[in-house]
Scaffold this active site. Structure first.
Site, mmCIF file in Angstrom:
data_model
loop_
_atom_site.group_PDB
_atom_site.id
_atom_site.type_symbol
_atom_site.label_atom_id
_atom_site.label_comp_id
_atom_site.label_asym_id
_atom_site.label_seq_id
_atom_site.Cartn_x
_atom_site.Cartn_y
_atom_site.Cartn_z
ATOM 1 N N LYS A 40 5.477 27.952 -14.750
ATOM 2 C CA LYS A 40 4.063 27.565 -14.732
ATOM 3 C C LYS A 40 3.216 28.810 -14.534
ATOM 4 C CE LYS A 40 1.255 24.128 -12.175
ATOM 5 N NZ LYS A 40 1.326 23.093 -11.111
ATOM 6 N N SER A 92 -0.095 18.525 -12.657
ATOM 7 C CA SER A 92 -0.654 19.685 -13.331
ATOM 8 C C SER A 92 0.396 20.568 -14.009
ATOM 9 C CB SER A 92 -1.430 20.542 -12.326
ATOM 10 O OG SER A 92 -0.539 21.033 -11.324
ATOM 11 N N SER A 94 2.322 16.977 -8.783
ATOM 12 C CA SER A 94 2.274 17.757 -10.024
ATOM 13 C C SER A 94 3.610 18.161 -10.633
ATOM 14 C CB SER A 94 1.453 19.024 -9.812
ATOM 15 O OG SER A 94 0.091 18.718 -9.920
#
Ligand code: GLN
Length: 496
Positions: A76, A151, A175
């Site tokens: 990420k 996310s 997330s």
């Protein structure tokens, strides 16, 4: 590339393929899918190929190989990778080059993993759909009109598309687990303190945890063993030995007491009958494997969302104060006035959701409102934690839904922040309590994947992963169907 991380590593170790071949194939697959999925903010082929060549050299010289040697991994874009742009999905960090690597990135590197790119995410990890990225949304490999969740949507999407077997995400309120559920993969939020947060861009520091997002439970277990552990650079990381999680995996559930949360069952039954039926079947599968189901209660869990939306914005308003144009990333000229520079930089650099959270959090922390909001939220957080302590007196793990629905359509909730916040109804209580939780594929509703959440006592990730493994090995939900993107690529539409 449908192989798991451990299969790839072993094939490389046996010289059936080279690390460079594997990494080139992963990069080509990622590139071919970018027009459809946009899972990456940036691929980093130079770094990846240099690392792959180093692994091949290691093999040639007969050196011992790390547990993830040659395995392509996606991280990420919230994790700093030294020398690479790290944006956290925000325009304010568009050109920010990380001066050092996150501890988890160093640990992946040392284990031989090859990071091929930085994945897309909601800006500063605030969101449940990946649509709050300043760089455009990511799509779901199972439904190209659907969101991948957020996310950590980019990592979920690229692992769900089988481009890489392992991704890294962060979970503050859901997330990792929510996108894992939407993309038919395994996603693990470790106990708060199990994994170092050093070099991971902060959203809400008392909640943020990094964790693996993988195609199967074995890879999740192995990756967690690699990234976990005490770090002197993060004072909240806990000094406890890291077990070999992969060695602790099991295939039956004899003697295990699985708690079913009455409040959650009422909630899911109100929603979609398809979802309720799927979870009934999942609990029956656990029973069939030898587990005993027991009813447990989490009476304060329904206040989780309200509590989280005071605590997380409060912490975010403090953490994001550092982006002022003076020290990091983007700066908008203030015509000679420093306050004008701060204002313009933040007005242009942050997106709407981030601004909403900063305003909310600043309000909750302001003199006069602090006791009414922030302090009360902290008290409810304690009650939620006590609910889990009480529940774990009568069970070893809790099983419950990961999310109340499968993936929704792009744009469906962008105009309604509360509808978006509700996506984390079942994941936020665990984050507030700090307990470990994971999502494992549990089947399909309306042809879209859905995950089962398994929650354990603090630092009992081994128990949690063991149970998820037994469930996965007897159900094989992740392999039961083919994703939309895989069908398109076999029809030659993606060019891969
Ligand atoms: N969806 C939640 C939020 O927007 C959780 C995000 C997260 O876990 N990073 O805050």
């Amino acid at each position: 590339m449908a192989k798991s991380g451990h299969e790839i590593r072993n094939a490389i170790a046996r010289k059936q393929m080279s690390a460079v071949e594997v990494v080139e194939a992963a990069l080509a697959h990622a590139q071919a899918l970018e027009p459809q999925l946009h899972a990456y903010i940036r691929l980093i082929p130079e770094r990846a190929l240099a690392k792959a060549r180093a692994i091949d050299e290691q093999i040639k010289s007969g050196e011992a190989l790390g547990p993830l040697a040659g395995v392509p991994v996606a991280v990420k874009d919230i994790f700093c990778v030294a020398g690479e742009i790290t944006t956290a999905g925000s325009k304010i960090l568009e050109n920010f080059r990380a001066p050092y690597s996150a501890t988890v990135v160093d640990k992946l590197d040392n284990a031989g993993a090859v990071i091929i790119g930085k994945t897309n995410m909601d800006e500063f990890a605030m969101g449940s759909s990946c649509e709050n990225s300043a760089f455009g949304p990511t799509r779901n490999p199972w439904d190209l009109e659907g969101v991948p969740g957020g996310s950590s949507g980019g990592s979920a999407s690229t692992v769900g598309a089988s481009t890489v077997p392992i991704g890294l995400g962060t979970d503050t309120g859901g997330s990792i687990r929510e996108p894992a559920s939407f993309c038919n993969i395994v996603g693990v939020k470790p106990t708060y303190g199990r994994v170092s947060r050093y070099g991971m861009i902060a959203f809400a520091s008392s909640l943020d945890q990094a964790g693996p997002m993988t195609g199967d439970v074995f890879d999740a277990a192995q990756t967690l063993s690699v990234i976990a552990g005490h770090d002197p650079m993060d004072s909240t990381s806990v000094d406890m030995p890291v077990p070999d999680y992969a060695a602790a995996l099991r295939t039956d559930l004899r003697g295990v007491r699985v708690g079913i949360v009455s409040e959650f069952e009422t909630e899911i039954a109100k929603n979609d009958p398809g979802m309720a039926a799927l979870y009934k079947a999942a609990y029956a599968d656990l029973e069939r494997l030898g587990a005993r189901l027991v009813d447990v209660r989490l009476p304060h869990a329904r206040y989780g969302l309200a509590t989280y939306y005071l605590i997380a914005p409060a912490e975010c308003s403090s953490n994001l104060a550092r982006y002022d144009g003076a020290r990091y990333g983007r700066r908008v000229d203030g015509d000679g006035d420093v306050f004008t520079m701060f204002e313009r930089t933040r007005a242009e650099g942050f997106g709407d959701e981030v601004k909403r959270r900063i305003i909310l959090g600043t309000y909750a922390l302001s003199a006069g409102y602090y006791d009414a909001y922030y302090v009360r939220a902290q008290k409810i957080r304690t009650l939620i934690k006590q609910d889990f302590d009480a529940a774990f007196e009568s069970c070893d793990v809790i099983a419950c839904p990961s999310v109340s629905t499968p993936a929704f359509e792009l744009g469906a909730k962008t105009q309604d922040p509360v509808a978006m916040y509700l996506m984390d109804y079942f994941t936020i209580p665990m984050s507030l309590a700090g307990v470990p939780a994971l999502s494992v594929p549990a089947g399909y509703v309306n042809d879209l994947p859905v995950g089962l959440q398994i929650v354990a006592r603090p630092f009992e990730e081994a128990t949690m992963l063991g149970i998820a493994h037994a469930y996965e090995q007897s159900t094989h939900h992740a392999q039961a169907r083919t994703s939309q993107v895989a069908m398109l690529s076999s029809a030659g539409r993606t060019g891969s």
